[in-house]
Design a protein around this motif. Structure first.
Motif, short mmCIF file in Angstrom:
data_model
loop_
_atom_site.label_atom_id
_atom_site.label_comp_id
_atom_site.label_asym_id
_atom_site.label_seq_id
_atom_site.Cartn_x
_atom_site.Cartn_y
_atom_site.Cartn_z
N ARG A 147 5.79 -21.65 -23.04
CA ARG A 147 6.44 -22.96 -23.21
C ARG A 147 7.67 -23.07 -22.31
N TYR A 148 8.44 -21.99 -22.24
CA TYR A 148 9.63 -21.98 -21.40
C TYR A 148 9.27 -22.23 -19.94
N TRP A 149 8.30 -21.48 -19.42
CA TRP A 149 7.94 -21.61 -18.01
C TRP A 149 7.16 -22.89 -17.75
N HIS A 150 6.49 -23.42 -18.75
CA HIS A 150 5.80 -24.69 -18.58
C HIS A 150 6.82 -25.80 -18.29
N ALA A 151 7.97 -25.72 -18.95
CA ALA A 151 9.02 -26.73 -18.77
C ALA A 151 9.70 -26.63 -17.40
N ASP A 152 9.86 -25.42 -16.88
CA ASP A 152 10.57 -25.27 -15.60
C ASP A 152 10.24 -23.92 -14.98
N SER A 153 9.35 -23.94 -14.01
CA SER A 153 8.95 -22.70 -13.34
C SER A 153 9.41 -22.66 -11.88
N GLU A 154 10.36 -23.51 -11.53
CA GLU A 154 10.77 -23.61 -10.12
C GLU A 154 11.19 -22.26 -9.53
N ILE A 155 12.00 -21.49 -10.24
CA ILE A 155 12.47 -20.23 -9.65
C ILE A 155 11.32 -19.27 -9.39
N VAL A 156 10.35 -19.24 -10.28
CA VAL A 156 9.19 -18.37 -10.06
C VAL A 156 8.40 -18.86 -8.85
N GLU A 157 8.25 -20.17 -8.74
CA GLU A 157 7.54 -20.74 -7.59
C GLU A 157 8.26 -20.41 -6.29
N LEU A 158 9.59 -20.48 -6.29
CA LEU A 158 10.36 -20.15 -5.09
C LEU A 158 10.23 -18.67 -4.74
N LEU A 159 10.23 -17.82 -5.75
CA LEU A 159 10.08 -16.38 -5.49
C LEU A 159 8.68 -16.06 -4.97
N ILE A 160 7.67 -16.77 -5.43
CA ILE A 160 6.32 -16.60 -4.89
C ILE A 160 6.34 -17.00 -3.41
N ALA A 161 6.94 -18.16 -3.12
CA ALA A 161 7.01 -18.65 -1.73
C ALA A 161 7.80 -17.71 -0.83
N ALA A 162 8.82 -17.06 -1.37
CA ALA A 162 9.64 -16.13 -0.59
C ALA A 162 9.02 -14.73 -0.53
N ASN A 163 7.86 -14.58 -1.16
CA ASN A 163 7.18 -13.28 -1.21
C ASN A 163 8.06 -12.22 -1.86
N ARG A 164 8.74 -12.60 -2.95
CA ARG A 164 9.62 -11.69 -3.67
C ARG A 164 9.29 -11.66 -5.16
N ILE A 165 8.00 -11.51 -5.48
CA ILE A 165 7.62 -11.44 -6.89
C ILE A 165 8.13 -10.17 -7.55
N ASP A 166 8.55 -9.20 -6.74
CA ASP A 166 9.16 -7.99 -7.30
C ASP A 166 10.39 -8.34 -8.13
N ILE A 167 11.10 -9.39 -7.74
CA ILE A 167 12.28 -9.82 -8.49
C ILE A 167 11.86 -10.33 -9.86
N VAL A 168 10.74 -11.05 -9.93
CA VAL A 168 10.23 -11.54 -11.21
C VAL A 168 9.83 -10.37 -12.10
N PHE A 169 9.11 -9.40 -11.53
CA PHE A 169 8.68 -8.23 -12.30
C PHE A 169 9.89 -7.50 -12.89
N SER A 170 10.89 -7.27 -12.08
CA SER A 170 12.07 -6.54 -12.53
C SER A 170 12.81 -7.29 -13.63
N ALA A 171 13.01 -8.59 -13.44
CA ALA A 171 13.72 -9.40 -14.45
C ALA A 171 12.94 -9.43 -15.75
N PHE A 172 11.62 -9.55 -15.67
CA PHE A 172 10.84 -9.61 -16.90
C PHE A 172 10.82 -8.26 -17.61
N GLU A 173 10.72 -7.19 -16.86
CA GLU A 173 10.72 -5.86 -17.50
C GLU A 173 12.02 -5.64 -18.27
#
Length: 191
Positions: free
Chosen positions: A98-124
């Motif tokens: 629900r949280y990401w459904h409302a606003d996933s812009e940062i995740v989308e930007l990190l995908i575009a920047a090829n830095r999903i490692d940042i998402v993995f680290s923050a979620f862990e």
């Protein structure tokens, strides 16, 4: 590395720089964006940029950390208010989507920047805090606790990334049902 400073002016500057970077990333590839372009778009001085960040990637890291911090609070609040059934195997999944459904812009930007490692680290990090708060006895699984976190974090983030890349084509409730069914080894029938 971004510089931690809770001063309202610093937070405002960071937010303005994030918005400027986000705007620039809609126009061109992340790797070709310069600090000069971002500070010009944000109408902020270069020294203000370097007071808060060392690189453009730091802006994304900061916003990702801020978003996952807010996600943690949202999940805890959702579970505490019993907006999620306490019998759920995965009580954090529905508020997570629900949280990401409302606003996933940062995740989308990190995908575009090829830095999903940042998402993995923050979620862990977020997952570890959630487990420690909701199920502290699980830490006694150590050293298996680290494997538990890696397994769950990796799976959930890969599912989140795929869901976002698919245009969030399933509702958060459908995602919750899907993940619960996968824990049982079933392939659900989506309507």
């Amino acid at each position: 590395m971004y510089h931690i400073n809770a001063d309202p002016r610093s937070v405002q500057s960071k937010t303005m720089l994030y918005r400027a970077l986000s705007q620039r990333m809609k126009e061109k590839n992340f790797q070709s964006i310069t600090v000069k372009e971002v500070v010009h778009t944000a109408q902020i001085g270069r020294s203000t940029f370097y007071r808060n960040f060392d690189s453009l990637e730091d802006i994304l890291q900061w916003k990702c950390d801020e978003s996952f911090h807010a996600l943690y609070g949202y999940i805890v609040q959702s579970i505490a208010s019993q907006a999620v059934r306490t019998s759920d195997k995965f009580p954090f999944i529905l508020p997570f989507f629900r949280y990401w459904h409302a606003d996933s812009e940062i995740v989308e930007l990190l995908i575009a920047a090829n830095r999903i490692d940042i998402v993995f680290s923050a979620f862990e990090d977020t997952m570890k805090k959630l487990v420690l708060r909701l199920r502290p006895a699980m830490t006694k699984l150590s050293p298996q606790f680290d494997y538990f976190l890696a397994f769950r974090s990796g799976a959930i983030i890969r599912i989140l990334l795929q869901w976002i890349q698919n245009g969030k084509n399933l509702s958060p409730e459908d995602m919750h049902r899907f993940i619960e069914s996968q824990s049982e080894g079933f392939i659900p029938q989506m309507e």
